[in-house]
Design a protein around this motif. Structure first.
Motif, PDB file in Angstrom:
ATOM      1  N   ALA A  33       4.282   2.994  -5.649  1.00  0.00           N
ATOM      2  CA  ALA A  33       4.557   1.661  -5.116  1.00  0.00           C
ATOM      3  C   ALA A  33       4.717   0.640  -6.246  1.00  0.00           C
ATOM      4  N   ILE A  34       3.929   0.777  -7.296  1.00  0.00           N
ATOM      5  CA  ILE A  34       4.019  -0.150  -8.429  1.00  0.00           C
ATOM      6  C   ILE A  34       5.339   0.045  -9.176  1.00  0.00           C
ATOM      7  N   LEU A  35       5.662   1.302  -9.490  1.00  0.00           N
ATOM      8  CA  LEU A  35       6.836   1.567 -10.323  1.00  0.00           C
ATOM      9  C   LEU A  35       8.145   1.398  -9.553  1.00  0.00           C
ATOM     10  N   ARG A  36       8.186   1.928  -8.326  1.00  0.00           N
ATOM     11  CA  ARG A  36       9.455   1.973  -7.603  1.00  0.00           C
ATOM     12  C   ARG A  36       9.648   0.815  -6.634  1.00  0.00           C
ATOM     13  N   ARG A  37       8.574   0.190  -6.225  1.00  0.00           N
ATOM     14  CA  ARG A  37       8.703  -0.914  -5.266  1.00  0.00           C
ATOM     15  C   ARG A  37       8.304  -2.258  -5.868  1.00  0.00           C
ATOM     16  N   GLY A  38       7.860  -2.263  -7.096  1.00  0.00           N
ATOM     17  CA  GLY A  38       7.468  -3.506  -7.733  1.00  0.00           C
ATOM     18  C   GLY A  38       6.221  -4.138  -7.141  1.00  0.00           C
ATOM     19  N   ALA A  39       5.332  -3.321  -6.537  1.00  0.00           N
ATOM     20  CA  ALA A  39       4.113  -3.842  -5.922  1.00  0.00           C
ATOM     21  C   ALA A  39       3.149  -4.364  -6.989  1.00  0.00           C
ATOM     22  N   ASP A  40       2.357  -5.352  -6.610  1.00  0.00           N
ATOM     23  CA  ASP A  40       1.393  -5.947  -7.532  1.00  0.00           C
ATOM     24  C   ASP A  40       0.264  -4.965  -7.836  1.00  0.00           C
ATOM     25  N   PRO A  41       0.003  -4.653  -9.105  1.00  0.00           N
ATOM     26  CA  PRO A  41      -1.011  -3.651  -9.455  1.00  0.00           C
ATOM     27  C   PRO A  41      -2.401  -3.967  -8.925  1.00  0.00           C
ATOM     28  N   GLU A  42      -2.825  -5.215  -8.976  1.00  0.00           N
ATOM     29  CA  GLU A  42      -4.167  -5.552  -8.497  1.00  0.00           C
ATOM     30  C   GLU A  42      -4.274  -5.359  -6.988  1.00  0.00           C
ATOM     31  N   ARG A  43      -3.234  -5.750  -6.277  1.00  0.00           N
ATOM     32  CA  ARG A  43      -3.256  -5.577  -4.823  1.00  0.00           C
ATOM     33  C   ARG A  43      -3.220  -4.093  -4.470  1.00  0.00           C
ATOM     34  N   VAL A  44      -2.450  -3.336  -5.219  1.00  0.00           N
ATOM     35  CA  VAL A  44      -2.384  -1.895  -4.982  1.00  0.00           C
ATOM     36  C   VAL A  44      -3.739  -1.247  -5.259  1.00  0.00           C
ATOM     37  N   ALA A  45      -4.419  -1.664  -6.320  1.00  0.00           N
ATOM     38  CA  ALA A  45      -5.737  -1.101  -6.637  1.00  0.00           C
ATOM     39  C   ALA A  45      -6.709  -1.321  -5.482  1.00  0.00           C
ATOM     40  N   ALA A  46      -6.668  -2.485  -4.874  1.00  0.00           N
ATOM     41  CA  ALA A  46      -7.536  -2.755  -3.721  1.00  0.00           C
ATOM     42  C   ALA A  46      -7.141  -1.895  -2.539  1.00  0.00           C
ATOM     43  N   TRP A  47      -5.848  -1.727  -2.340  1.00  0.00           N
ATOM     44  CA  TRP A  47      -5.354  -0.863  -1.244  1.00  0.00           C
ATOM     45  C   TRP A  47      -5.819   0.578  -1.449  1.00  0.00           C
ATOM     46  N   VAL A  48      -5.705   1.079  -2.669  1.00  0.00           N
ATOM     47  CA  VAL A  48      -6.130   2.453  -2.960  1.00  0.00           C
ATOM     48  C   VAL A  48      -7.610   2.629  -2.656  1.00  0.00           C
ATOM     49  N   ALA A  49      -8.432   1.705  -3.111  1.00  0.00           N
ATOM     50  CA  ALA A  49      -9.880   1.825  -2.898  1.00  0.00           C
ATOM     51  C   ALA A  49     -10.212   1.833  -1.413  1.00  0.00           C
ATOM     52  N   GLU A  50      -9.570   0.961  -0.647  1.00  0.00           N
ATOM     53  CA  GLU A  50      -9.853   0.896   0.790  1.00  0.00           C
ATOM     54  C   GLU A  50      -9.372   2.156   1.506  1.00  0.00           C
ATOM     55  N   ALA A  51      -8.174   2.628   1.158  1.00  0.00           N
ATOM     56  CA  ALA A  51      -7.634   3.819   1.814  1.00  0.00           C
ATOM     57  C   ALA A  51      -8.449   5.060   1.486  1.00  0.00           C
ATOM     58  N   ARG A  52      -8.824   5.214   0.227  1.00  0.00           N
ATOM     59  CA  ARG A  52      -9.639   6.365  -0.166  1.00  0.00           C
ATOM     60  C   ARG A  52     -10.972   6.371   0.581  1.00  0.00           C
ATOM     61  N   ALA A  53     -11.611   5.221   0.682  1.00  0.00           N
ATOM     62  CA  ALA A  53     -12.902   5.143   1.367  1.00  0.00           C
ATOM     63  C   ALA A  53     -12.759   5.500   2.841  1.00  0.00           C
ATOM     64  N   ALA A  54     -11.671   5.059   3.462  1.00  0.00           N
ATOM     65  CA  ALA A  54     -11.468   5.346   4.877  1.00  0.00           C
ATOM     66  C   ALA A  54     -11.198   6.829   5.117  1.00  0.00           C
ATOM     67  N   ILE A  55     -10.431   7.456   4.230  1.00  0.00           N
ATOM     68  CA  ILE A  55     -10.185   8.897   4.347  1.00  0.00           C
ATOM     69  C   ILE A  55     -11.501   9.652   4.242  1.00  0.00           C
ATOM     70  N   ASP A  56     -12.278   9.331   3.236  1.00  0.00           N
ATOM     71  CA  ASP A  56     -13.555   9.999   3.008  1.00  0.00           C
ATOM     72  C   ASP A  56     -14.486   9.843   4.202  1.00  0.00           C
ATOM     73  N   ALA A  57     -14.606   8.625   4.712  1.00  0.00           N
ATOM     74  CA  ALA A  57     -15.521   8.372   5.829  1.00  0.00           C
ATOM     75  C   ALA A  57     -15.091   9.120   7.080  1.00  0.00           C
ATOM     76  N   ALA A  58     -13.795   9.103   7.386  1.00  0.00           N
ATOM     77  CA  ALA A  58     -13.313   9.783   8.586  1.00  0.00           C
ATOM     78  C   ALA A  58     -13.450  11.295   8.455  1.00  0.00           C
TER      79      ALA A  58
END
Length: 359
Positions: A273-298
């Motif tokens: 998303a950062i390289l190909r879509r120009g997404a903001d790295p800090e926002r992506v880092a927060a997204w990754v942390a939230e998504a990983r936690a949700a996968i693990d919990a479920a």
């Protein structure tokens, strides 16, 4: 092995009609195959094999380099015959004892995770993550359920240390290969972090006995299709960077290996998303942390609800995550060089970047 235009449709129609293939070809049938309508088209997403959709109803995955090495997919598909969260398996085609093709149902409107999950990262949505964690738990519970193919699907090695030693050796081998195959500035940075990576892998050497099951073996978001009726996991061919003869490469593995690869693949989605879509790295880092936690919990909740929380040994997760990033670098070097940015981006996000290595 090249597959000419029209070959896939002809093969599928022959299988549907029960035509016996000429020697030295043979077929292992899983379920009756309906005759597809005419027409075929190739799947163009990056992959190590060649997949073709016949009649918008059947997918044939061709293996360009058929090998007599053990292939996990046919037995796994037979074992998962009652598992509804994958594409219906129809047949495996062999040339002598080498797997040539796998034939499964096509899932309408399917998109793989390197498409739909990158969209989610760009938009900052994480609602999908709990569904992926639940799907992974359902898969492992199905793997741990006896069948005629695997009547004893859960094993606990009598000597945990021997397994631990093999896992540690496998991980160290992956790190050595990653160091050897990664050149330039990335290689220099990786070498500077080698001791830290080895410390992260060290718990594998002292791991205790843990339940072993047949796992997917290559469980990343690209193997999870979002289709018309939800999510489905596909492609049970195993990790392309691990041979069955490798240390710790046996068929039965800790469930943590799959979960570690699934969660790290979310990190890779963030890098895309950062390289190909120009997404903001800090926002992506927060997204990754939230998504990983949700996968693990479920995932954990799914095992707990089924009374099988013992299948997950959390002490193995971080070492397997680190090993997987090494394997991503190996895969990039051997199969897809442009992919190197993703595991390197993940590793830099985990271990930081020295000013000397900043571009």
């Amino acid at each position: 092995m090249a597959v000419g235009e029209g070959v896939t449709g002809a093969v599928v129609r022959a299988l549907a009609e029960g035509v016996t293939p000429p020697h030295p070809f043979s077929v292992r049938a899983f379920r009756p195959l309906p005759t597809p309508p005419p027409g075929e088209r190739a799947i163009t997403v990056d992959q190590t094999n060649h997949s073709v959709i016949a009649g918008e109803s059947v997918v044939v995955k061709w293996f360009p380099r058929p090998s007599r090495a053990p292939q996990p997919a046919p037995d796994l598909l037979a074992h998962l015959s009652a598992f509804s969260r994958t594409a219906t398996p129809y047949a495996a085609v062999y040339w002598e004892d080498a797997l040539v093709a796998l034939v499964t149902a096509y899932l309408p409107e399917a998109r793989d995770g390197w498409e739909w999950c990158v969209d989610e990262a760009e938009a900052g949505r994480t609602g999908f993550a709990a569904e992926l964690g639940a799907l992974a738990a359902e898969l492992h519970l199905a793997m741990a359920t006896p069948s005629p193919v695997f009547p004893e699907p859960v094993r606990l090695a009598p000597d945990g240390k021997s397994d631990a030693g093999a896992w540690a050796e496998r991980a160290e081998e992956a790190l050595r290969d990653a160091l050897a195959l990664t050149d330039g500035e990335d290689g220099a940075w990786l070498t500077s972090r080698a001791d830290e990576l080895r410390r992260e892998l060290a718990p594998l050497a002292t791991a205790g006995p843990t339940p072993l099951i047949r796992i997917h073996g290559d469980l990343h978001v690209g193997q999870i299709l979002r289709w018309r009726d939800g999510y489905a996991v596909v492609d049970f061919d195993g990790n392309p960077t691990v041979s069955a003869e490798a240390p710790g490469g046996g068929a039965y593995q800790p469930a943590a290996r799959d979960l570690a690869q699934l969660t790290t693949s979310v990190d890779h989605v963030g890098q895309v998303a950062i390289l190909r879509r120009g997404a903001d790295p800090e926002r992506v880092a927060a997204w990754v942390a939230e998504a990983r936690a949700a996968i693990d919990a479920a995932y954990a909740a799914g095992l707990t609800e089924a009374g099988r929380s013992d299948l997950l040994d959390r002490s193995l997760l971080r070492p397997f995550e680190v090993e997987q990033e090494c394997r991503e670098l190996i895969y990039a070097a051997r199969h897809l060089p442009r992919w190197r940015y993703a595991p390197m981006g993940v590793l830099r996000s985990w271990y930081g970047t020295d000013p000397a290595f900043t571009k």
